[in-house]
Scaffold this motif. Structure first.
Motif, mmCIF file in Angstrom:
data_model
loop_
_atom_site.group_PDB
_atom_site.id
_atom_site.type_symbol
_atom_site.label_atom_id
_atom_site.label_comp_id
_atom_site.label_asym_id
_atom_site.label_seq_id
_atom_site.Cartn_x
_atom_site.Cartn_y
_atom_site.Cartn_z
ATOM 1 N N SER A 45 0.832 -1.206 0.000
ATOM 2 C CA SER A 45 0.000 0.000 0.000
ATOM 3 C C SER A 45 0.863 1.251 0.000
ATOM 4 N N TRP A 46 1.900 1.257 0.824
ATOM 5 C CA TRP A 46 2.789 2.417 0.906
ATOM 6 C C TRP A 46 3.602 2.567 -0.381
ATOM 7 N N ALA A 47 4.126 1.487 -0.897
ATOM 8 C CA ALA A 47 4.923 1.545 -2.125
ATOM 9 C C ALA A 47 4.085 2.048 -3.298
ATOM 10 N N TYR A 48 2.887 1.518 -3.460
ATOM 11 C CA TYR A 48 2.017 1.964 -4.550
ATOM 12 C C TYR A 48 1.611 3.423 -4.363
ATOM 13 N N TYR A 49 1.352 3.820 -3.141
ATOM 14 C CA TYR A 49 1.015 5.226 -2.863
ATOM 15 C C TYR A 49 2.165 6.131 -3.288
ATOM 16 N N ARG A 50 3.378 5.766 -2.902
ATOM 17 C CA ARG A 50 4.555 6.580 -3.236
ATOM 18 C C ARG A 50 4.796 6.638 -4.749
ATOM 19 N N LEU A 51 4.348 5.623 -5.460
ATOM 20 C CA LEU A 51 4.473 5.599 -6.916
ATOM 21 C C LEU A 51 3.308 6.313 -7.611
ATOM 22 N N GLY A 52 2.318 6.781 -6.843
ATOM 23 C CA GLY A 52 1.163 7.447 -7.418
ATOM 24 C C GLY A 52 0.131 6.486 -7.982
ATOM 25 N N MET A 53 0.214 5.237 -7.599
ATOM 26 C CA MET A 53 -0.711 4.202 -8.073
ATOM 27 C C MET A 53 -1.811 4.029 -7.017
ATOM 28 N N TYR A 54 -2.724 4.999 -6.972
ATOM 29 C CA TYR A 54 -3.687 5.084 -5.884
ATOM 30 C C TYR A 54 -4.694 3.939 -5.862
ATOM 31 N N ARG A 55 -5.166 3.518 -7.000
ATOM 32 C CA ARG A 55 -6.107 2.389 -7.048
ATOM 33 C C ARG A 55 -5.419 1.125 -6.511
ATOM 34 N N PRO A 61 -3.316 -5.883 -0.712
ATOM 35 C CA PRO A 61 -3.480 -6.633 0.541
ATOM 36 C C PRO A 61 -2.494 -6.110 1.587
ATOM 37 N N TYR A 62 -2.807 -6.328 2.833
ATOM 38 C CA TYR A 62 -1.921 -5.858 3.886
ATOM 39 C C TYR A 62 -1.803 -6.910 4.970
ATOM 40 N N HIS A 63 -0.643 -6.891 5.624
ATOM 41 C CA HIS A 63 -0.399 -7.832 6.717
ATOM 42 C C HIS A 63 -0.923 -7.249 8.025
ATOM 43 N N THR A 64 -0.653 -5.962 8.232
ATOM 44 C CA THR A 64 -1.124 -5.255 9.423
ATOM 45 C C THR A 64 -1.581 -3.867 9.000
ATOM 46 N N LEU A 65 -2.439 -3.290 9.798
ATOM 47 C CA LEU A 65 -2.869 -1.923 9.534
ATOM 48 C C LEU A 65 -2.004 -0.968 10.353
ATOM 49 N N ASP A 66 -0.732 -0.869 9.964
ATOM 50 C CA ASP A 66 0.157 0.062 10.632
ATOM 51 C C ASP A 66 -0.116 1.477 10.112
ATOM 52 N N PHE A 67 0.587 2.463 10.649
ATOM 53 C CA PHE A 67 0.323 3.852 10.280
ATOM 54 C C PHE A 67 0.512 4.089 8.786
ATOM 55 N N TYR A 68 1.601 3.574 8.216
ATOM 56 C CA TYR A 68 1.880 3.842 6.805
ATOM 57 C C TYR A 68 0.855 3.195 5.876
ATOM 58 N N THR A 69 0.358 2.039 6.246
ATOM 59 C CA THR A 69 -0.697 1.394 5.448
ATOM 60 C C THR A 69 -1.973 2.231 5.494
ATOM 61 N N LEU A 70 -2.371 2.635 6.709
ATOM 62 C CA LEU A 70 -3.573 3.456 6.843
ATOM 63 C C LEU A 70 -3.411 4.808 6.150
ATOM 64 N N PHE A 71 -2.244 5.403 6.280
ATOM 65 C CA PHE A 71 -1.958 6.686 5.625
ATOM 66 C C PHE A 71 -2.134 6.548 4.112
ATOM 67 N N ALA A 72 -1.484 5.547 3.536
ATOM 68 C CA ALA A 72 -1.536 5.350 2.084
ATOM 69 C C ALA A 72 -2.959 5.062 1.611
ATOM 70 N N LYS A 73 -3.658 4.221 2.335
ATOM 71 C CA LYS A 73 -5.022 3.870 1.933
ATOM 72 C C LYS A 73 -5.973 5.062 2.092
ATOM 73 N N THR A 74 -5.768 5.890 3.110
ATOM 74 C CA THR A 74 -6.615 7.069 3.325
ATOM 75 C C THR A 74 -6.439 8.084 2.201
ATOM 76 N N VAL A 75 -5.197 8.432 1.892
ATOM 77 C CA VAL A 75 -4.951 9.415 0.836
ATOM 78 C C VAL A 75 -5.376 8.855 -0.524
ATOM 79 N N SER A 76 -5.130 7.587 -0.757
ATOM 80 C CA SER A 76 -5.535 6.963 -2.022
ATOM 81 C C SER A 76 -7.051 6.976 -2.179
ATOM 82 N N ALA A 77 -7.769 6.643 -1.118
ATOM 83 C CA ALA A 77 -9.233 6.662 -1.170
ATOM 84 C C ALA A 77 -9.737 8.085 -1.401
ATOM 85 N N SER A 78 -9.067 9.052 -0.793
ATOM 86 C CA SER A 78 -9.444 10.445 -0.990
ATOM 87 C C SER A 78 -9.250 10.858 -2.441
ATOM 88 N N TYR A 79 -8.120 10.481 -3.013
ATOM 89 C CA TYR A 79 -7.841 10.776 -4.420
ATOM 90 C C TYR A 79 -8.903 10.173 -5.333
#
Length: 144
Positions: A45-55, A61-79
């Motif tokens: 989730s974080w890697a794809y977010y950093r690459l601009g691949m929001y979808r 998939p994620y192993h844990t909902l750590d801060f970076y996973t939630l951050f990436a998924k939140t901004v991606s969903a917003s986009y």
């Protein structure tokens, strides 16, 4: 499988781990994803977010909902305009990572200024330039 094969496997796995971490530190996300075939060591989730691949970030998939996973998924969903999903992730962030919410305000302001403003009010951060800019943009007048 003999003890030598297990030892060899563990050493190779350790080398792979450190190589992936090095690539991530260098922001070489595509190479890191290519090497980590099973997403064992990388937060997709974080890697794809950093690459601009929001979808892809939102769907990853994620192993844990750590801060970076939630951050990436939140901004991606917003986009992507998925406001219900944004709200769901922000609730989780407020519960699990209240001291790190300020990191989310600026990226979120780009795609969902109302939500970013609510976040700044929630964390009581009303003295930042971002707060003043959002207030002017949303309410049509600057604060004095």
């Amino acid at each position: 499988m003999g003890i030598h094969n297990i030892y060899r496997f563990l050493v190779l796995d350790l080398i792979l781990y450190f190589k992936i971490k090095q690539l991530l530190r260098q922001s070489r996300f595509i190479e890191a994803c290519a090497i980590d075939r099973y997403s064992q060591y990388i937060n997709l989730s974080w890697a794809y977010y950093r690459l601009g691949m929001y979808r892809a970030s939102l769907d990853a998939p994620y192993h844990t909902l750590d801060f970076y996973t939630l951050f990436a998924k939140t901004v991606s969903a917003s986009y992507l305009g998925k406001h219900n999903t944004v709200s769901k992730y922000i609730i989780l962030l407020k519960k699990q990572y209240p001291n790190q919410l300020y990191k989310l305000a600026l990226p979120l302001a780009t795609y969902n200024p109302e939500c970013a403003m609510e976040l700044l009010i929630f964390i009581q951060d009303k003295k930042t330039p971002l707060y003043f800019a959002l207030h002017a943009a949303l309410y049509g007048k600057a604060l004095t």
